[in-house]
Design an enzyme around this catalytic site. Structure first.
Site, mmCIF file in Angstrom:
data_model
loop_
_atom_site.group_PDB
_atom_site.id
_atom_site.type_symbol
_atom_site.label_atom_id
_atom_site.label_comp_id
_atom_site.label_asym_id
_atom_site.label_seq_id
_atom_site.Cartn_x
_atom_site.Cartn_y
_atom_site.Cartn_z
ATOM 1 N N THR A 121 -2.040 1.623 -8.101
ATOM 2 C CA THR A 121 -3.226 2.129 -8.789
ATOM 3 C C THR A 121 -2.841 3.121 -9.876
ATOM 4 O OG1 THR A 121 -4.521 1.828 -6.774
ATOM 5 C CG2 THR A 121 -5.428 3.285 -8.454
ATOM 6 N N GLU A 169 1.890 -8.197 2.385
ATOM 7 C CA GLU A 169 1.649 -7.268 3.479
ATOM 8 C C GLU A 169 2.022 -7.899 4.812
ATOM 9 O OE1 GLU A 169 -1.970 -4.388 1.872
ATOM 10 O OE2 GLU A 169 -2.306 -5.732 3.565
ATOM 11 N N GLY A 193 0.361 -6.092 -2.856
ATOM 12 C CA GLY A 193 1.498 -6.981 -2.708
ATOM 13 C C GLY A 193 1.530 -7.613 -1.331
ATOM 14 N N SER A 238 0.831 -1.199 0.000
ATOM 15 C CA SER A 238 0.000 0.000 0.000
ATOM 16 C C SER A 238 0.867 1.250 0.000
ATOM 17 C CB SER A 238 -0.905 -0.003 1.240
ATOM 18 O OG SER A 238 -1.704 1.152 1.268
ATOM 19 N N GLY A 239 0.548 2.176 -0.924
ATOM 20 C CA GLY A 239 1.307 3.411 -1.042
ATOM 21 C C GLY A 239 2.453 3.353 -2.010
ATOM 22 N N ASN A 292 -0.820 5.037 2.971
ATOM 23 C CA ASN A 292 -1.204 5.592 1.683
ATOM 24 C C ASN A 292 -2.511 6.348 1.834
ATOM 25 O OD1 ASN A 292 -1.492 6.204 -0.990
ATOM 26 N ND2 ASN A 292 -1.968 4.137 -1.661
ATOM 27 N N SER A 323 -5.290 4.282 -0.840
ATOM 28 C CA SER A 323 -4.950 2.861 -0.912
ATOM 29 C C SER A 323 -6.118 2.063 -1.461
ATOM 30 C CB SER A 323 -4.579 2.346 0.484
ATOM 31 O OG SER A 323 -4.323 0.961 0.450
ATOM 32 N N SER A 324 -5.848 1.229 -2.445
ATOM 33 C CA SER A 324 -6.883 0.339 -2.991
ATOM 34 C C SER A 324 -7.094 -0.804 -2.019
ATOM 35 C CB SER A 324 -6.451 -0.206 -4.355
ATOM 36 O OG SER A 324 -6.293 0.830 -5.286
#
Length: 1369
Positions: A183, A447, A445, A178-179, A227, A230-231
């Site tokens: 995206t 985590e 990815g 994330s971040g 992020n 973040s998605s």
């Protein structure tokens, strides 16, 4: 000792000796707790068996670093290899080398993309960069992946190209934590496809695909600690293409939406963006009925902050199928979820709970969703248990009721999310059949957090599957490469994560045990965890039990160990919603089952496509621009598989060079005997066998040489040593020459000093006298000699003057004598001519006088004696005699006869005296007076004759014009006379025949006329003149319909020819020239004064008389502009493939090669001169364009404009490619570019095109080449750069400085401090922050008026035109 043992022993000794040589005054990497790795330089030679390595750190600290002889510290790559585009190009492949290369590129060069074999590593810069515009997209379009700097567009282009070439589906897998920018990267790939594959239909599918991104981000993205956007779901977007490889539609699949975020967010995190946007818009009229307050008034929105997105996100909902009532229904459901979260549940004792019917939020929730408030309040606090015999309603505790409420909110949001995605897919749906597709996977990815739960477990499980697919693909590509090069394939040891996948998904694995526990009525997280302990602890090495916790378990993933908290696993896996609350849910469902099935479908899809990998890296946790945290980056590189790829490459042959590249780079290491061999491939083999004794360190393929890790660094060291030795020899010779020169200068000075000193010593009185006497003698002697010489010269000069003057006098005398004789001859000749002319005139006048007088006498005699017969006889006789006398005068040449009547009477006196004496006496006085008057008139007649002769000569000059006018009037009279008889029938027949002939003429001129057959020995624009003569004929007939029809047919015909030959340069050049001449003819003969200034009188007579064709001139001008633009496009398309190979890649200056290793992504263009375009190719193409335009008679001004446009294209494409190719930014390449620019300038000079301003369009490229060559160290250098580079923007200057790459160790990199210094000096500039030049830019074209010098009546139509049916009027 056996021979085999001796062989292995000798190889080991050789390896030890080579290792010792590599660790001799070299640089190594040593571990560091803060920076992960630190660079150090060996200060003392390492010998085999030493336990310490004497090193010095970069800060000057000396250190005795303990080492293990079996595992020495990793060596540092030569500086020449640092900052490479591809990590596999590094000679030493290990973690510190990868980290250092990424850091140099990211921090110093400001480059965020780097290749690692088949992976594109993308580091989030946390800053907007000008590298994603349409100009960048067009620059990467059509290019091979290794030809340009790494970029997300290069990956997209590779996928698009492979799809078009192989007709196989492609996938782009974008992953990262994330971040990291997943995206954004996925968004840019879809934007690239939308730009390069624009559909020809009006559906604008590509715009809809891009417009759907903000919608999914609004409902699926949220702010996290890592992020701001973040998605929280995985997305796989299939972009569909037709057979023309244009976008026709798209389809979206989503994975593992984080539903728990709807009801719970961790500290400093937020709910989904859409909730905050909805609350921010609550006061707007269209949202007042939702009865929402501020975000802090909602229990589901724990953190209040300014929304991440602005209000424009609602504008993005205006996509087809997402308008009107659907939007409001979505907003109602979102508001209902917020109100549901605010419903207060109170505890009634320990076993019960209740909801007040007066609860405001419950009422609004039921109102928005049209539900029964009483039932909802009841069944949110109760549940129905159905057994075989009865149905039991059981109350729930407050905690259970809250969980039920939250489960309902999550389920509503999950279904709403799926429904929105479904409607987006409907909007992107396409009719017809999909030919191919490119899938873009945007998935989180690996985590690992401080507290990891069910969501992280599913995410890491998905990443295990993707990593397995990645490993298989990497080995497949490696095997194909080896087989292609005929190199034996040996199995390489690599980390296989199949045991981890089996631990998770196999029978009696973690997931199956979880499903089993979920099915039990009294299943708990603790029971499930105990089953895991019993089955896997001490039985599976990949599963561990934490020492200090009984509520967690550890799984050894491929990236790292992760500790998971078991709390909430069962609840999140069940995701239970009671049937009474939601009628559509008939039974409890298990979440991981659907996730596992969707993941399995995703893997099937990916395995059926050709994958392309993008690994996004987060450089720091503070989101600072261009700050590099080595620890965080190293952690992510291990997690995303980049280091594993590097490790796999290092075990085989990671460095791969073509034979041509190797020969060009290392020819300095070759002997003269080796260079004498013609076969370069054989030379490379011989040299390698001599330089590297261990043949296992390299392999010879069909087209490439494969090196093991470290061998290229060894060759670079040998090359540097050779160059250093050559430099020492050169320095020795130069210094020796300088010292010898200095010694000779000192020696000469010493001799002169000695000379003057000795002379001073020898000065005495006698010497002075002798010297003075010698000077006196010399003075007189020299004077005598000079005087004697002067006398000789004086005598010679006088003699020469005498002879010269005599010669000139004689020559002048002869000339005067000849002129005098000529004057005498002229005098007599002119006198004779004058007398002859006078006699002729006098004879003519006398004849006229005599005839006139005889006639007068006849009349008078007839009047006086007409009644007497005697008088008649006399008269008759008199007439006869008069005629005879007149004939006698003419034959005898009688010149003087003052009284002709008297002479006649005297001759006939015997007969007439008696009859006429009385009559003549009476008339004598009258006749004398008349004769005097006639003499006076004779003089006037002679003057009139001279005047008539002058007029006669003037009339001869205009005879031709009179004849033409007479013929025209004759034909006009003929036409008029015929029209009076059969006017109507003739007009119809004439117009029909003429139009048929004109159509035939146009067809021949436009379709069958070949440019090369016309331009030879013809006047420029001959077809245009023929067309205008037809226009003039219609004007001559004053026939408006005929003229209009002809002009329309002409313009339409030219348009059709241009359309049919839109790619034929010669045809376009031919008709551009003729359209231009036709337009000029319409202006020149329009009758307007401004266009008639240069016309001759004959041309003015050919002007149009009856019609004004200004409207048609405008139409023809627009058509000429269209032809010119198509003409430019064809030239650009022909020369564009030559520009980058010829201007950048080809080495026009031999001996200064700048070739470097390129890694896995090889350059598509070879440096072999026989296979690529060169600068000569560009010059030949330009010469072809120039000669063709000249042959077709293109106006010189138009030709200059076309050449200027071509030179702008050459400069822009070369400069843009330079910006996007770090490997080309070197001092040597600057010299090559400057040399190529000089070739272009010489071409302009040779073609006399200096005034075209084409040279000025190359100024940005010329300044960029200068910037690459100039020194870049001091403040004065920075100031000089700012003053000189006026045609480059600040962004462009900084880009070149950041991309500057030394080719050898002798060059120095540009320091970041120097770049910042230049950037600070350029801050005052007000230029556009644009990196790329617009290669599609067209200069405004002007068509200058140039009148034709050719008269229309003098133009001849060649028989080769086959226009014999046309007749000149």
């Amino acid at each position: 000792m056996s021979l085999l043992s001796f062989f292995f022993l000798s190889r080991r000794i050789t390896k030890i000796q080579k290792t010792s040589e590599l660790y001799r005054y070299n640089r190594v990497w040593i571990p560091d707790n803060e920076e992960v790795w630190r660079s150090a330089e060996i200060t003392k030679n390492y010998k085999a068996g030493d336990r310490f390595l004497h090193v010095q750190l970069e800060d000057g600290t000396e250190l005795n670093y303990p080492v293990d002889p079996a595992a020495l510290p990793p060596l540092r790559n030569p500086d020449i290899l640092v900052g490479e585009n591809d990590l596999t190009a590094l000679s030493y492949l290990h973690e510190p080398a990868v980290l250092h290369n990424l850091k140099v590129r990211f921090v110093e060069s400001k480059l965020i993309y780097t290749y690692s074999g088949i992976i594109l590593v993308a580091i989030n810069p946390y800053k907007e960069l000008p590298i994603y515009g349409d100009a960048i997209i067009h620059a990467y379009s059509g290019q091979n992946m290794g030809d340009m700097d790494p970029h997300i567009f290069a990956v997209a282009e590779e996928a698009y190209k492979q799809m078009a070439r192989n007709n196989k589906n492609q996938s782009i897998i974008v992953s990262g934590e994330s971040g990291a920018g997943k995206t954004v990267s996925a968004r840019y790939t879809m934007r690239y496809f939308a730009t390069v594959s624009k559909s020809s239909s009006n559906a604008h599918v590509e715009d809809k695909v891009l417009a759907s991104n903000p919608i999914t981000e609004a409902v699926g993205n949220a702010k996290t600690t890592r992020n701001d956007n973040s998605s929280r779901f995985g997305k796989y977007t299939e972009i569909s293409f037709d057979q023309s490889y244009q976008i026709i539609g798209a389809n979206m699949r989503t994975y593992l939406l984080e539903k728990s975020r709807v009801v719970f967010q961790s500290e400093n995190e937020r709910n989904y963006h859409i909730f905050y946007q909805l609350c921010a818009s609550a006061m707007q009229p269209e949202f007042k009925h939702l009865k929402l307050g501020r975000s802090q008034e909602n229990n589901l929105l724990f953190v209040f902050a300014v929304p991440y997105f602005e209000d424009w996100i609602f504008k993005c909902w205006d996509v087809k199928c997402l308008k009107g009532d659907f939007q409001m229904d979505v907003f109602k459901m979102l508001a209902a979820i917020l109100h549901l979260g605010n419903v207060e549940i109170t505890a009634v004792g320990e076993e019960r709970s209740s909801i007040s019917l007066e609860d405001k939020h419950l009422g609004i929730f039921c109102e928005l969703l049209d539900l029964n408030c009483d039932k909802m309040a009841q069944w949110m606090c109760h549940r129905k248990i159905i057994t075989t015999s009865e149905t039991v309603i059981k109350p729930m505790t407050r905690a259970q009721a809250v969980n039920a409420r939250d489960a309902l909110a999550k389920k509503i949001y999950s279904h709403l999310f799926d429904f929105i995605v479904e409607r987006i897919n409907q909007a992107l749906h396409f009719p017809g059949k999909q030919h191919t597709f490119i899938g873009v996977l945007d998935i989180y990815g690996f985590e690992t957090f401080d507290v990891n739960s069910f969501e992280q477990f599913c995410i890491n499980y998905a990443n295990e599957k993707l990593q397995q697919q990645f490993n298989l693909h990497v080995f497949k590509l490696e095997q194909e490469e080896y087989m292609k090069e005929d190199i034996p394939w040996t199995l390489i040891d690599f980390y296989d994560n199949q045991p981890v996948i089996d631990l998770i998904e196999a029978k009696m694995g973690i997931l199956e045990l979880l499903d089993e526990e979920c099915l039990l009525p009294h299943g708990t997280d603790e029971n499930w965890l105990q089953k895991l302990y019993n089955n896997f602890v001490n039985k599976n090495a990949l599963f561990e039990k934490p020492r200090m916790s009984n509520t967690s378990f550890i799984v050894q993933h491929f990236a790292d160990k992760v500790e998971y908290k078991c709390e909430g696993f069962l609840e999140k896996n069940r995701d239970t919603v009671h049937e009474v609350l939601v009628e559509i849910l008939k039974e409890s469902k298990v979440c991981e089952q659907s996730f596992r099935s969707s993941l399995s479908l995703l893997m099937v899809t990916l395995n059926a496509t050709t994958p392309h990998y993008v690994r996004c890296i987060k450089p720091n946790d503070e989101k600072l621009p261009f700050e590099f945290d080595s620890k965080r980056v190293a952690q992510q590189l291990r997690a995303c598989g980049v280091l594993e790829t590097i490790r796999i490459s290092a075990q085989s042959y990671p460095s791969r060079w073509t034979y041509i590249e190797f020969f060009s780079r290392y020819s300095i290491l070759m002997t003269q005997q080796e260079l004498s061999i013609n076969d370069k491939k054989q030379i490379c083999k011989i040299v390698l066998q001599r330089l590297i004794q261990d043949h296992n360190q390299y392999q010879f393929g069909r087209t490439k040489i494969f090196f093991r890790a470290g061998q290229v660094a060894y060759l670079e060291k040998l090359r540097s040593d050779k160059l250093r030795h050559a430099c020492i020899v050169i320095q020795k010779s130069v210094r020796g020459w300088l010292q010898r020169k200095k010694f000779l200068r000192i020696k000469q000075a010493a001799i002169i000093i000695q000379q003057y000193f000795r002379g001073q010593q020898a000065i005495t009185a006698r010497t002075l006298k002798q010297t003075w006497a010698a000077i006196i003698i010399q003075k007189y002697c020299r004077g005598y000699l000079v005087r004697r010489l002067c006398q000789l010269i004086h005598v010679a000069a006088v003699t020469i003057q005498a002879y010269t003057r005599g010669f000139l006098a004689r020559k002048k005398y002869r000339q005067m004598l000849e002129e005098h004789k000529a004057v005498i001859l002229q005098k007599y000749a002119r006198a004779w001519l004058a007398r002859r002319r006078f006699q002729n005139i006098r004879r003519f006048v006398l004849n006229i006088q005599l005839s006139y007088r005889v006639q007068q006498l006849q009349k008078k005699i007839e009047e006086q004696v007409k009644d007497t017969s005697q008088f008649m006889i006399c008269t008759t006789f008199f007439l006869v005699i008069s005629a005879l006398f007149r004939a006698l005068m003419l034959t005898t040449g009688l010149r003087e006869l003052k009284y002709p009547s008297y002479c006649i009477c005297h001759v006939l006196s015997p007969f007439f005296n008696r009859v006429l004496e009385s009559h003549f006496q009476s008339q004598k006085e009258i006749y004398e007076n008349e004769i005097e008057g006639l003499n006076f008139k004779v003089e006037h007649l002679s003057q009139d004759i001279n005047h008539l002769q002058k007029l006669f000569r003037e009339e001869n000059d205009i005879n031709d014009g009179i004849r033409l006018e007479v013929s025209r009037l004759t034909s006009e009279n003929l036409v008029r006379s015929r029209c009076q008889t059969k006017q109507s029938m003739f007009l119809l027949l004439s117009n029909t025949i003429q139009m048929c002939l004109w159509h035939k003429a146009l067809k021949i001129l436009q379709s069958y006329l070949k440019p090369r057959g016309v331009v030879v020995n013809m006047i420029p624009g001959l077809p245009a003149h023929i067309l205008f003569m037809c226009v003039r004929y219609a004007d001559y007939l004053n026939d408006a319909d005929m003229l209009k029809s002809f002009m329309n047919v002409t313009i339409d015909g030219i348009k059709q020819v241009v359309k049919d030959h839109s790619e034929d340069f010669e045809m376009l050049s031919f008709w551009l020239s003729n359209a231009y001449y036709f337009l000029n003819c319409l202006k020149q003969y329009s009758g307007e004064e401004e266009f008639m200034k240069s016309n001759t009188p004959h041309q003015n007579k050919n002007c149009l008389k009856h019609f004004d064709l200004s409207e048609y001139r405008q139409i023809l001008s627009d058509l000429a502009i269209r032809i010119y633009h198509q003409f430019i496009i064809v030239m650009e398309n022909n020369i564009q493939p030559m520009i980058v190979p010829g201007m950048l890649e080809y080495e026009s200056l031999q001996g200064i090669s700048g070739l470097k290793p390129t890694g896995f992504r090889k350059r598509s263009s070879s440096i072999d001169d026989t296979d690529t375009y060169t600068m000569t190719s560009i010059l030949q193409q330009l010469s072809y364009f120039y000669s063709t335009m000249c042959q077709n008679g293109l106006d010189s001004e138009l030709l200059k404009q076309a050449v200027k446009q071509l030179f702008f294209l050459i400069g822009a494409i070369t400069l843009n490619s330079l910006f996007l190719r770090k490997d080309m930014c070197s001092c040597r390449k600057g010299m090559q570019i400057r040399c190529n620019i000089s070739y272009l300038e010489e071409w302009l000079k040779d073609k006399n095109l200096q005034s075209s301003n084409a040279k000025e369009t190359l100024e940005p490229l010329s300044q960029a080449a200068w910037l690459l060559q100039v020194k870049k160290i001091t403040d004065d250098d920075a100031k000089e750069i700012c003053e000189h580079c006026t045609s480059l923007s600040t962004v462009q200057i900084v880009k070149i400085l950041n991309s500057y790459t030394p080719i050898d160790d002798f060059e120095k990199r540009v320091t970041p401090s120097f770049v910042r210094k230049v950037q600070a000096m350029l801050n005052s500039r007000e230029d556009v922050p644009q990196l790329m030049l617009d290669t599609k830019y067209l200069f405004q074209v002007t068509f200058p008026f140039t009148p034709s010098p050719h008269a229309l009546e003098m133009i001849q139509v060649p028989s080769s035109f086959k226009l014999g049916f046309l007749t000149r009027v």
